[in-house]
Design a protein around this motif. Structure first.
Motif, PDB file in Angstrom:
ATOM      1  N   GLY A 160       0.830  -1.195   0.000  1.00  0.00           N
ATOM      2  CA  GLY A 160       0.000   0.000   0.000  1.00  0.00           C
ATOM      3  C   GLY A 160       0.862   1.241   0.000  1.00  0.00           C
ATOM      4  N   PHE A 161       0.334   2.353  -0.522  1.00  0.00           N
ATOM      5  CA  PHE A 161       1.107   3.591  -0.551  1.00  0.00           C
ATOM      6  C   PHE A 161       0.185   4.794  -0.648  1.00  0.00           C
ATOM      7  CE2 PHE A 161       0.485   2.361  -4.946  1.00  0.00           C
ATOM      8  CZ  PHE A 161       0.203   3.564  -5.598  1.00  0.00           C
ATOM      9  N   ASP A 162       0.719   5.954  -0.238  1.00  0.00           N
ATOM     10  CA  ASP A 162       0.052   7.246  -0.415  1.00  0.00           C
ATOM     11  C   ASP A 162       1.132   8.243  -0.807  1.00  0.00           C
ATOM     12  OD1 ASP A 162      -1.792   9.279  -0.479  1.00  0.00           O
ATOM     13  OD2 ASP A 162      -1.939   9.527   1.692  1.00  0.00           O
ATOM     14  N   ASN A 163       1.014   8.801  -2.003  1.00  0.00           N
ATOM     15  CA  ASN A 163       2.037   9.690  -2.536  1.00  0.00           C
ATOM     16  C   ASN A 163       1.798  11.144  -2.136  1.00  0.00           C
ATOM     17  OD1 ASN A 163       3.267   7.553  -3.868  1.00  0.00           O
ATOM     18  ND2 ASN A 163       2.202   7.944  -5.799  1.00  0.00           N
ATOM     19  N   VAL A 164       2.899  11.877  -1.974  1.00  0.00           N
ATOM     20  CA  VAL A 164       2.818  13.327  -1.795  1.00  0.00           C
ATOM     21  C   VAL A 164       2.335  13.949  -3.105  1.00  0.00           C
ATOM     22  CG1 VAL A 164       4.124  15.399  -1.185  1.00  0.00           C
ATOM     23  CG2 VAL A 164       4.765  13.195  -0.191  1.00  0.00           C
ATOM     24  N   MET A 165       1.652  15.065  -3.013  1.00  0.00           N
ATOM     25  CA  MET A 165       1.201  15.782  -4.212  1.00  0.00           C
ATOM     26  C   MET A 165       2.378  16.060  -5.135  1.00  0.00           C
ATOM     27  SD  MET A 165      -0.629  19.526  -4.482  1.00  0.00           S
ATOM     28  CE  MET A 165       0.929  20.429  -4.273  1.00  0.00           C
ATOM     29  N   PRO A 166       2.276  15.725  -6.425  1.00  0.00           N
ATOM     30  CA  PRO A 166       3.379  15.985  -7.353  1.00  0.00           C
ATOM     31  C   PRO A 166       3.734  17.477  -7.408  1.00  0.00           C
ATOM     32  CG  PRO A 166       1.763  14.527  -8.351  1.00  0.00           C
ATOM     33  CD  PRO A 166       1.153  15.036  -7.075  1.00  0.00           C
ATOM     34  N   ASN A 167       5.012  17.748  -7.688  1.00  0.00           N
ATOM     35  CA  ASN A 167       5.501  19.122  -7.835  1.00  0.00           C
ATOM     36  C   ASN A 167       5.208  19.979  -6.602  1.00  0.00           C
ATOM     37  OD1 ASN A 167       6.297  18.689 -10.658  1.00  0.00           O
ATOM     38  ND2 ASN A 167       4.087  18.653 -11.053  1.00  0.00           N
ATOM     39  N   ALA A 168       5.285  19.376  -5.428  1.00  0.00           N
ATOM     40  CA  ALA A 168       4.950  20.096  -4.190  1.00  0.00           C
ATOM     41  C   ALA A 168       5.795  21.362  -4.059  1.00  0.00           C
ATOM     42  CB  ALA A 168       5.182  19.189  -2.985  1.00  0.00           C
ATOM     43  N   PRO A 169       5.158  22.526  -3.911  1.00  0.00           N
ATOM     44  CA  PRO A 169       5.913  23.779  -3.805  1.00  0.00           C
ATOM     45  C   PRO A 169       6.506  23.951  -2.408  1.00  0.00           C
ATOM     46  CG  PRO A 169       3.577  24.209  -3.569  1.00  0.00           C
ATOM     47  CD  PRO A 169       3.705  22.743  -3.881  1.00  0.00           C
ATOM     48  N   VAL A 170       7.404  24.897  -2.280  1.00  0.00           N
ATOM     49  CA  VAL A 170       7.967  25.224  -0.972  1.00  0.00           C
ATOM     50  C   VAL A 170       6.837  25.644  -0.033  1.00  0.00           C
ATOM     51  CG1 VAL A 170       9.549  26.730   0.285  1.00  0.00           C
ATOM     52  CG2 VAL A 170      10.135  25.960  -2.028  1.00  0.00           C
ATOM     53  N   GLY A 171       6.841  25.095   1.180  1.00  0.00           N
ATOM     54  CA  GLY A 171       5.801  25.397   2.157  1.00  0.00           C
ATOM     55  C   GLY A 171       4.631  24.421   2.128  1.00  0.00           C
ATOM     56  N   HIS A 172       4.622  23.496   1.164  1.00  0.00           N
ATOM     57  CA  HIS A 172       3.518  22.540   1.074  1.00  0.00           C
ATOM     58  C   HIS A 172       3.510  21.620   2.297  1.00  0.00           C
ATOM     59  CE1 HIS A 172       0.610  19.773  -0.663  1.00  0.00           C
ATOM     60  NE2 HIS A 172       1.431  18.763  -0.396  1.00  0.00           N
ATOM     61  N   VAL A 173       2.325  21.435   2.910  1.00  0.00           N
ATOM     62  CA  VAL A 173       2.140  20.561   4.069  1.00  0.00           C
ATOM     63  C   VAL A 173       1.050  19.555   3.714  1.00  0.00           C
ATOM     64  CG1 VAL A 173       1.562  20.408   6.516  1.00  0.00           C
ATOM     65  CG2 VAL A 173       2.768  22.426   5.645  1.00  0.00           C
ATOM     66  N   GLU A 174       1.307  18.286   3.993  1.00  0.00           N
ATOM     67  CA  GLU A 174       0.344  17.250   3.623  1.00  0.00           C
ATOM     68  C   GLU A 174       0.449  16.083   4.607  1.00  0.00           C
ATOM     69  OE1 GLU A 174      -0.829  14.504  -0.295  1.00  0.00           O
ATOM     70  OE2 GLU A 174       0.749  16.032  -0.418  1.00  0.00           O
ATOM     71  N   THR A 175      -0.700  15.513   4.946  1.00  0.00           N
ATOM     72  CA  THR A 175      -0.729  14.304   5.762  1.00  0.00           C
ATOM     73  C   THR A 175      -0.995  13.105   4.864  1.00  0.00           C
ATOM     74  OG1 THR A 175      -1.491  15.481   7.745  1.00  0.00           O
ATOM     75  CG2 THR A 175      -1.876  13.101   7.655  1.00  0.00           C
ATOM     76  N   LEU A 176      -0.107  12.125   4.946  1.00  0.00           N
ATOM     77  CA  LEU A 176      -0.215  10.907   4.147  1.00  0.00           C
ATOM     78  C   LEU A 176      -0.751   9.788   5.027  1.00  0.00           C
ATOM     79  CD1 LEU A 176       3.332  11.091   2.505  1.00  0.00           C
ATOM     80  CD2 LEU A 176       1.187  12.041   1.605  1.00  0.00           C
ATOM     81  N   THR A 177      -1.636   8.985   4.475  1.00  0.00           N
ATOM     82  CA  THR A 177      -2.207   7.850   5.212  1.00  0.00           C
ATOM     83  C   THR A 177      -2.296   6.653   4.286  1.00  0.00           C
ATOM     84  OG1 THR A 177      -3.529   9.341   6.596  1.00  0.00           O
ATOM     85  CG2 THR A 177      -4.153   7.023   6.583  1.00  0.00           C
ATOM     86  N   VAL A 178      -1.809   5.514   4.739  1.00  0.00           N
ATOM     87  CA  VAL A 178      -1.825   4.310   3.932  1.00  0.00           C
ATOM     88  C   VAL A 178      -2.293   3.138   4.783  1.00  0.00           C
ATOM     89  CG1 VAL A 178       0.621   3.889   4.400  1.00  0.00           C
ATOM     90  CG2 VAL A 178      -0.451   2.779   2.448  1.00  0.00           C
ATOM     91  N   SER A 179      -3.083   2.245   4.175  1.00  0.00           N
ATOM     92  CA  SER A 179      -3.585   1.065   4.874  1.00  0.00           C
ATOM     93  C   SER A 179      -3.351  -0.172   4.027  1.00  0.00           C
ATOM     94  CB  SER A 179      -5.082   1.198   5.180  1.00  0.00           C
ATOM     95  OG  SER A 179      -5.335   2.274   6.063  1.00  0.00           O
ATOM     96  N   ALA A 180      -3.234  -1.327   4.697  1.00  0.00           N
ATOM     97  CA  ALA A 180      -3.056  -2.597   4.008  1.00  0.00           C
ATOM     98  C   ALA A 180      -3.608  -3.710   4.875  1.00  0.00           C
ATOM     99  CB  ALA A 180      -1.582  -2.842   3.700  1.00  0.00           C
ATOM    100  N   PRO A 181      -4.110  -4.790   4.254  1.00  0.00           N
ATOM    101  CA  PRO A 181      -4.580  -5.944   5.032  1.00  0.00           C
ATOM    102  C   PRO A 181      -3.429  -6.535   5.838  1.00  0.00           C
ATOM    103  CG  PRO A 181      -5.288  -6.098   2.746  1.00  0.00           C
ATOM    104  CD  PRO A 181      -4.281  -5.002   2.806  1.00  0.00           C
ATOM    105  N   VAL A 182      -3.769  -7.069   7.015  1.00  0.00           N
ATOM    106  CA  VAL A 182      -2.734  -7.637   7.880  1.00  0.00           C
ATOM    107  C   VAL A 182      -3.354  -8.737   8.733  1.00  0.00           C
ATOM    108  CG1 VAL A 182      -3.075  -6.102   9.872  1.00  0.00           C
ATOM    109  CG2 VAL A 182      -0.795  -6.971   9.365  1.00  0.00           C
TER     110      VAL A 182
END
Length: 208
Positions: free
Chosen positions: A99-121
């Motif tokens: 599983g994965f969650d990518n940062v927004m492409p071409n993230a500008p300086v100052g960009h803040v983002e929360t990434l969340t990823v889930s997978a069966p376990v």
């Protein structure tokens, strides 16, 4: 605990983030310093990567299945802007991406983002030591940039775990009939059981 990109078989553009990653795994802040050029990666791109090995042994959960979820906040500190794909939070089972969650492409300086990823376990997966989390962030591609990663958390929600609780019976002394019962947690709080209720078995005493 910390691990390395070699364990996951990642490409040259994903070098290890130097130093301990303990601050990140404990929910604190970790800096990804900017790389001045692409020499630490594949000559063009550098995605510094923090890898952590996931281990846990949930009690009374044999055969349980559920979901593993990881989350982290990333901040692009610059000085340069991101170029195309700039980062990702990923879960692996050995070298297999689950599983994965990518940062927004071409993230500008100052960009803040929360990434969340889930997978069966499964509970067996958690105990095996074959699960990993990786956070890679672009520290050089056309321009150099640094990042701050913080607020990391990881949780496993499992279905099928047995919950121990205390059942107290009120019995008629003359007839032996059970009049009523009450359920509490082991520390005395009220508890309402769900599913089938069984009786705890007494462990074998193997002492001599």
């Amino acid at each position: 605990m910390d691990d390395t990109v070699a364990t996951l078989g990642l490409e040259a553009r994903f070098p290890d983030l130097p130093g301990s990653h303990a601050a990140l795994w404990s929910g604190g802040a970790l800096t990804y310093p900017a790389d001045p050029n692409g020499s630490a990666g594949d000559g063009t791109q550098v995605y510094r990567t923090a890898v952590g090995r996931i281990t846990a042994t949930p009690p009374n959960c044999e055969g349980a299945t559920g979901t593993l979820t990881a989350s982290v906040r990333v901040t692009q500190n610059g000085p340069g802007a991101g170029q195309a794909q700039v980062g990702s939070l990923r879960l692996y089972r050995n070298t297999t991406l689950t599983g994965f969650d990518n940062v927004m492409p071409n993230a500008p300086v100052g960009h803040v983002e929360t990434l969340t990823v889930s997978a069966p376990v499964t509970a067996a997966d958690l105990a095996s030591g074959d699960l990993y989390v990786a956070l890679y962030l672009e520290t050089f591609h056309v321009t150099c940039k640094s990042w701050t990663a913080d607020q990391f958390s990881i949780t496993a929600q499992l279905n099928g775990c047995a919950v121990q609780f205390l059942r107290t019976f009120v019995i008629d002394c003359n007839t032996g009939t059970v009049l009523t019962h009450s359920d509490t947690t082991l520390d005395g709080r009220p508890y309402t059981p769900t599913g089938q209720v069984g009786q705890c078995s007494t462990p074998n005493d193997s002492s001599v």
